[in-house]
Scaffold this active site. Structure first.
Site, PDB file in Angstrom:
ATOM      1  CD  GLU A 203      -3.032   0.873   2.378  1.00  0.00           C
ATOM      2  OE1 GLU A 203      -3.427   0.061   2.353  1.00  0.00           O
ATOM      3  OE2 GLU A 203      -2.837   1.946   3.047  1.00  0.00           O
TER       4      GLU A 203
ATOM      5  CG  ASP B  27      -1.605   4.649   2.731  1.00  0.00           C
ATOM      6  OD1 ASP B  27      -2.139   3.860   1.878  1.00  0.00           O
ATOM      7  OD2 ASP B  27      -1.445   3.990   4.118  1.00  0.00           O
TER       8      ASP B  27
ATOM      9  CD  GLU C 234      -3.997   7.796   6.205  1.00  0.00           C
ATOM     10  OE1 GLU C 234      -4.893   7.071   6.276  1.00  0.00           O
ATOM     11  OE2 GLU C 234      -2.908   7.627   6.754  1.00  0.00           O
TER      12      GLU C 234
END
Length: 291
Positions: free
Chosen positions: A107, A109, A111
């Site tokens: 993953e 990311d 955010e």
């Protein structure tokens, strides 16, 4: 004019090669509906501006999310996002790639952690490789990301992963497999985005709670751009060194990018798991190897 068979065959062969190349690499989705699907709360995702932009909504009832219809192995993904304005404490707007596997997750990311009015927006990046995450870094943005759209990009090739805010590299994770450090390169990943409530941790470690009197909260997306090897797709696409994102110019940061990267880290980084001795008494190996 008559055309000799050998010339016709050569032209046909060239055309087939060009078609194969075009099909091996997917680029530039044109609309949300063609290339993405709603994964969560379709009542909270709306198409606006004649389908050229997508609005995500968070209220007391629900957040929402969407995902690409296909997965990709290497390439570049860019989205233009306008974040939740005003008092957005406790909200998280996310843009990430995920292998959608439970045990050995990969993953990448972005955010965006909401803030109290007047405080800077914090961007948290994280990387999971072969099921191991906990590689958070945080920076405060040097502009208001809710005032206008800005580009957020993930570049992923065999050499490194680079997170960009507009043209500024803010995170680099090098391929150090030769030193025994995991690097995501075997699992394809989908492209995801969500808007949700996380006031137990998002703003000042959970000290600032979401103010529901300010709801609903809105984030906006447009100009989706995915260029990569689709999976399922041609088996040799991901290993093809001729893919533009594998080229020499993309194997390292340019001197200008390196200067921008140092500027971001020196002036805007507020947290780095590499230097957090409470979590990592022994410095993680990828930090020693260089990221």
């Amino acid at each position: 004019m008559a055309m000799y068979p050998s010339l016709r065959n050569a032209i046909a062969c060239f055309s087939l090669c060009m078609l194969a190349l075009a099909l091996s690499v997917t680029g530039r989705p044109t609309t949300f509906l063609e290339d993405f699907r709603v994964t969560w709360a379709d009542t909270h995702i709306k198409q606006i501006d004649s389908g050229r932009a997508t609005q995500l909504i968070l209220d007391r009832n629900s957040g929402c999310g969407f995902a690409s219809k296909r997965q990709y192995l290497f390439g570049r993904v860019t989205m233009k996002i306008k974040l939740v304005p005003g008092d957005s404490a406790g909200t998280v707007t996310a843009f990430y790639m995920n292998s959608n596997t439970d045990n050995i997750r990969d993953e990448l990311d972005f955010e965006f952690l909401g803030n109290r009015t007047g405080q800077p927006y914090t961007v948290q990046t994280n990387i999971y490789a072969h099921g191991k995450g906990d590689r958070e870094q945080r920076i405060n943005l040097w502009f208001d990301p809710a005032a206008d759209f800005h580009s957020y990009t993930i570049l992923w090739n065999h050499h490194h992963i680079v997170f960009y805010v507009d043209d500024m590299p803010v995170r680099v994770y090098k391929n150090n497999e030769a030193k025994g450090i995991p690097f995501p390169k075997w699992q394809s990943m989908g492209v995801y985005s969500t808007l949700w409530e996380a006031d137990n941790w998002a703003t000042r470690g959970g000290l600032e709670k979401i103010d529901w009197s300010k709801a609903p909260f809105y984030a906006y997306y447009k100009d989706f751009d995915i260029e990569g090897c689709p999976v399922p797709g041609p088996a040799n696409c991901a290993s093809n060194p001729s893919n533009w994102w594998e080229g020499t110019a993309y194997q390292l940061l340019s001197p200008l990018e390196a200067r921008k990267y140092r500027w971001v880290r020196m002036n805007h980084m507020i947290y780095d798991y590499c230097t957090d001795k409470s979590r990592n008494p022994v410095t993680p190996p990828e930090c020693v190897a260089g990221i």
